[in-house]
Write an enzyme that holds these catalytic residues in place. Structure first.
Site, short mmCIF file in Angstrom:
data_model
loop_
_atom_site.label_atom_id
_atom_site.label_comp_id
_atom_site.label_asym_id
_atom_site.label_seq_id
_atom_site.Cartn_x
_atom_site.Cartn_y
_atom_site.Cartn_z
N ASP A 149 0.81 -1.11 -0.03
CA ASP A 149 -0.25 -0.04 0.10
C ASP A 149 0.84 1.34 -0.07
O ASP A 149 1.73 1.42 0.78
CB ASP A 149 -0.88 0.08 1.18
N ILE A 150 0.49 2.23 -0.73
CA ILE A 150 1.37 3.48 -1.02
C ILE A 150 1.48 4.14 0.45
O ILE A 150 2.29 4.90 0.86
CB ILE A 150 0.60 4.31 -2.21
N ASN A 176 -12.84 -3.54 2.81
CA ASN A 176 -13.79 -2.48 2.68
C ASN A 176 -15.01 -2.44 1.48
O ASN A 176 -14.20 -2.72 0.42
CB ASN A 176 -13.42 -1.34 3.05
N GLN A 207 -14.50 1.99 1.58
CA GLN A 207 -13.79 1.84 0.22
C GLN A 207 -13.63 3.01 -0.64
O GLN A 207 -14.49 3.80 -0.79
CB GLN A 207 -14.76 0.91 -0.50
N HIS A 210 -10.07 -5.50 -3.02
CA HIS A 210 -8.65 -5.92 -2.29
C HIS A 210 -8.85 -6.01 -0.91
O HIS A 210 -9.88 -5.60 -0.45
CB HIS A 210 -7.83 -4.43 -2.56
N HIS A 235 -6.61 -5.83 2.57
CA HIS A 235 -5.38 -5.20 3.28
C HIS A 235 -5.04 -6.18 4.27
O HIS A 235 -5.58 -6.75 5.07
CB HIS A 235 -6.06 -4.03 4.17
P1 5GP Z 1 -9.59 1.06 0.68
O1 5GP Z 1 -9.90 2.29 1.37
O2 5GP Z 1 -10.42 1.47 -0.73
O3 5GP Z 1 -10.05 -0.05 1.38
O4 5GP Z 1 -8.31 1.16 0.42
C1 5GP Z 1 -7.61 1.70 -0.80
C2 5GP Z 1 -6.06 1.90 -0.54
O5 5GP Z 1 -5.41 1.78 -1.91
C3 5GP Z 1 -5.63 2.87 0.16
O6 5GP Z 1 -4.88 2.12 1.56
C4 5GP Z 1 -4.63 3.40 -0.15
O7 5GP Z 1 -3.62 4.03 0.35
C5 5GP Z 1 -4.09 2.41 -1.48
N1 5GP Z 1 -4.03 3.17 -2.69
C6 5GP Z 1 -4.53 4.09 -3.57
N2 5GP Z 1 -3.85 4.50 -4.50
C7 5GP Z 1 -2.86 3.88 -4.52
C8 5GP Z 1 -1.58 3.58 -5.38
O8 5GP Z 1 -1.68 4.27 -6.59
N3 5GP Z 1 -0.89 2.83 -5.13
C9 5GP Z 1 -0.82 2.01 -3.97
N4 5GP Z 1 0.32 1.12 -4.07
N5 5GP Z 1 -1.84 2.04 -3.17
C10 5GP Z 1 -2.63 2.87 -3.33
#
Ligand code: 5GP
Ligand code: ZN
Length: 133
Positions: free
Chosen positions: A30-31, A86, A93, A99, A101
């Site tokens: 994760d970034i 999520n 989400q 995805h 985590h």
């Molecule tokens: P969500 O909130 O949808 O469960 O999580 C999305 C995740 O994707 C977040 O933790 C965010 O940091 C990660 N993310 C978003 N854009 C990028 C990206 O371009 N590269 C990477 N490696 N992670 C990303």
């Protein structure tokens, strides 16, 4: 899917730190590292969320989640792990490509806070009745 960030990561249109890849599944860091080793595991075939992913892809993703959880725990000497998924905005989400985590845990002072409150107004007996209606 054209405008999907994670599809772009799959296609190497956006760089990422990939730590696992096979024909159906990809895992990358994760970034935004909530804790050291915070990883996202995704199906290569685009699906928005748990409601839409094909069960065979779900199984493959979660097999990789288990393997990487063991590997990350060992390599980084984690004390535990949270697996978080999520679905829909209401659940937090932000990227609409399924995805999971993997968040290795180290101690109570790391950057993840999870709190299970208790809503005393919700009676599990009534929930059970409604579910079985
Ligand atoms: P969500 O909130 O949808 O469960 O999580 C999305 C995740 O994707 C977040 O933790 C965010 O940091 C990660 N993310 C978003 N854009 C990028 C990206 O371009 N590269 C990477 N490696 N992670 C990303
Ligand atoms: Zn996608």
């Amino acid at each position: 899917m054209e405008d999907c960030i994670f599809c772009k990561i799959i296609n190497n249109e956006i760089p990422s730190y990939k730590i696992y890849e096979d024909d159906d599944v990809l895992a990358f860091l994760d970034i935004s590292q909530v804790t050291k080793g915070h990883t996202l595991v995704i199906p290569k075939k685009h699906a928005k969320n748990l409601y839409e992913i094909a069960s065979e892809d779900l199984i493959k993703v979660h097999q990789v989640v288990q393997e990487l959880t063991c590997e990350l725990t060992e390599k980084f000497n984690a004390q535990g792990v949270n697996i978080i998924n999520n679905n829909h905005e209401a659940a937090g989400q932000t990227v609409f490509h399924y995805h999971v985590h993997i968040i290795p845990r180290y101690d109570e002072n790391d950057q993840l806070t999870l709190k299970f409150g208790s809503d005393s107004k919700i009676d599990p007996q009534l929930v059970f009745n409604e579910f079985n209606k």
